[in-house]
Scaffold this motif. Sequence first.
Motif, PDB file in Angstrom:
ATOM      1  N   GLN A 133       0.823  -1.199   0.000  1.00 32.50           N
ATOM      2  CA  GLN A 133       0.000   0.000   0.000  1.00 32.50           C
ATOM      3  C   GLN A 133       0.867   1.263   0.000  1.00 32.50           C
ATOM      4  O   GLN A 133       0.558   2.256  -0.675  1.00 32.50           O
ATOM      5  N   MET A 134       1.930   1.206   0.782  1.00 33.22           N
ATOM      6  CA  MET A 134       2.847   2.351   0.829  1.00 33.22           C
ATOM      7  C   MET A 134       3.504   2.574  -0.531  1.00 33.22           C
ATOM      8  O   MET A 134       3.710   3.716  -0.965  1.00 33.22           O
ATOM      9  N   ASN A 135       3.857   1.479  -1.205  1.00 31.93           N
ATOM     10  CA  ASN A 135       4.448   1.604  -2.548  1.00 31.93           C
ATOM     11  C   ASN A 135       3.467   2.250  -3.533  1.00 31.93           C
ATOM     12  O   ASN A 135       3.833   3.107  -4.350  1.00 31.93           O
ATOM     13  N   THR A 136       2.181   1.831  -3.416  1.00 32.70           N
ATOM     14  CA  THR A 136       1.149   2.417  -4.300  1.00 32.70           C
ATOM     15  C   THR A 136       1.008   3.904  -4.025  1.00 32.70           C
ATOM     16  O   THR A 136       0.916   4.744  -4.945  1.00 32.70           O
ATOM     17  N   LEU A 137       0.987   4.241  -2.726  1.00 34.60           N
ATOM     18  CA  LEU A 137       0.850   5.641  -2.354  1.00 34.60           C
ATOM     19  C   LEU A 137       2.057   6.452  -2.825  1.00 34.60           C
ATOM     20  O   LEU A 137       1.929   7.571  -3.317  1.00 34.60           O
ATOM     21  N   ARG A 138       3.237   5.846  -2.649  1.00 35.55           N
ATOM     22  CA  ARG A 138       4.449   6.544  -3.091  1.00 35.55           C
ATOM     23  C   ARG A 138       4.401   6.821  -4.606  1.00 35.55           C
ATOM     24  O   ARG A 138       4.799   7.891  -5.096  1.00 35.55           O
ATOM     25  N   ASN A 139       3.972   5.810  -5.359  1.00 34.56           N
ATOM     26  CA  ASN A 139       3.903   5.971  -6.827  1.00 34.56           C
ATOM     27  C   ASN A 139       2.918   7.068  -7.211  1.00 34.56           C
ATOM     28  O   ASN A 139       3.151   7.878  -8.137  1.00 34.56           O
ATOM     29  N   ARG A 140       1.791   7.099  -6.494  1.00 41.79           N
ATOM     30  CA  ARG A 140       0.779   8.090  -6.789  1.00 41.79           C
ATOM     31  C   ARG A 140       1.306   9.500  -6.489  1.00 41.79           C
ATOM     32  O   ARG A 140       1.136  10.441  -7.271  1.00 41.79           O
TER      33      ARG A 140
END
Length: 442
Positions: A133-140
């Motif tokens: 989830q953190m990776n997704t947020l970081r990408n966003r």
Amino acid sequence: MRISKKRFKAVLCAILSMCIFAYSAYPVFAEEQAAQEASTEQTQATTIDPNDIDALENRRQELQAQSDKYQQILEKTKENIADQEEYVNALVSKVQVLDDKIELSHQSINELNGKIQDKQTAIDNANKSIENQMNTLRNRLRNIYMAGNTTDLEIIFGAKSFSDFLDKMELVEALSDYDNNLITSIQGDLENISKEKEDLEKDMDSLEAEEASLEQDQTELNKLLAENKELLAGLYKTSDKATSEIQNGALESEDIEKAISNYYTEKARLEAERAEQERNNNSNSGGSSSGTIHGDLDISPSGFVWPCPGYYYLTSEWNEDRGSYNHGAIDIADSGIMGADVVAAKEGVVIDSYNGCYHNWGKDGSCGCGGGYGNYVMIAHDGGKMTVYGHLSTTMVYTGQHVYQGQVIGFVGSTGHSTGAHLHFETRLNGVKYNPMTEYQS
């Protein structure tokens, strides 16, 4: 289920105390046994002349005393063996119970290990979900950054309609709220799982400590069991030794009884021949050996008369227990019996007599006269029977003399090993003592 260690330790201490007491008593018993065995072996090493009747009689009494002692040892050992076997069985059961408890502890530990592994897997999955989830947020965030700062004005001018504007604003807020809620939820689950894992690990530590204590107790009990099995083996050995000594003594007693029987049989034969020769000589010379015959004699169905007419009270009966031996005769005593007539219970030949004791009074021990009999007379009768009259004040017959039933052969006294005036009356068949009262059954 938790084990009460305090109660278990108390039971274990009680068991250890019993063992220490039993184990400490054994060396004393073994030492006493060894001394008795040494004494027995020393006595058995003595060679006895089969013609020395006093030595044979003394040896027979010694063997009887030794047999009684070993019988007491054997009976006591049997009691100890029974108690020790029960104790060893209890120890074995206790060890088996500990085995079962240790096995249950192993199973509980294995089960906890499985639960801890499951919790660790859940923790790993939660950490992985948070990381994703953190990776997704970081990408966003990275994409928003690369596209430049997005302001509310850009969202307004970029909207195709007011409805599109509202949708974009809600999307931005929803994305932010969703990420925050998701991360908060995952972190809460992670904390709960970590707490559960910590509790399981504490239970694991407690079980491992308990198992270690059980294994230590099991080791101590196994050591105690080994010591008690060794003690039990020693009791078995003592029992076998006592049984062997009794059997050996019985065999030697049989040999002595045969020697005594052969001695009296041969002596009776020789005395009978001599008495017959004496009767022939008396008949030719007109002499007589009848002596004084006591009047008013009642003859029993077996053909015996009472050896001390007028006195019938028994102060010691046949086979009376006297500690180290059993009395192989009867003692006749009553008020005024000192000096009373002693008569031959049946016709026969005097095969042995002694009249050299002058210690005619009651005493605590033997004066040594007549092998303890003091002044005595032994008469051989038909059918291998013999009568013995002991502790006489004086005798009136001599060895080899033929005597008739009811003939006065001496007078009641207290010579030899005698505590007071009485007649020691003994009957034998082929040299073996038997109850004199069987001759007077009506």
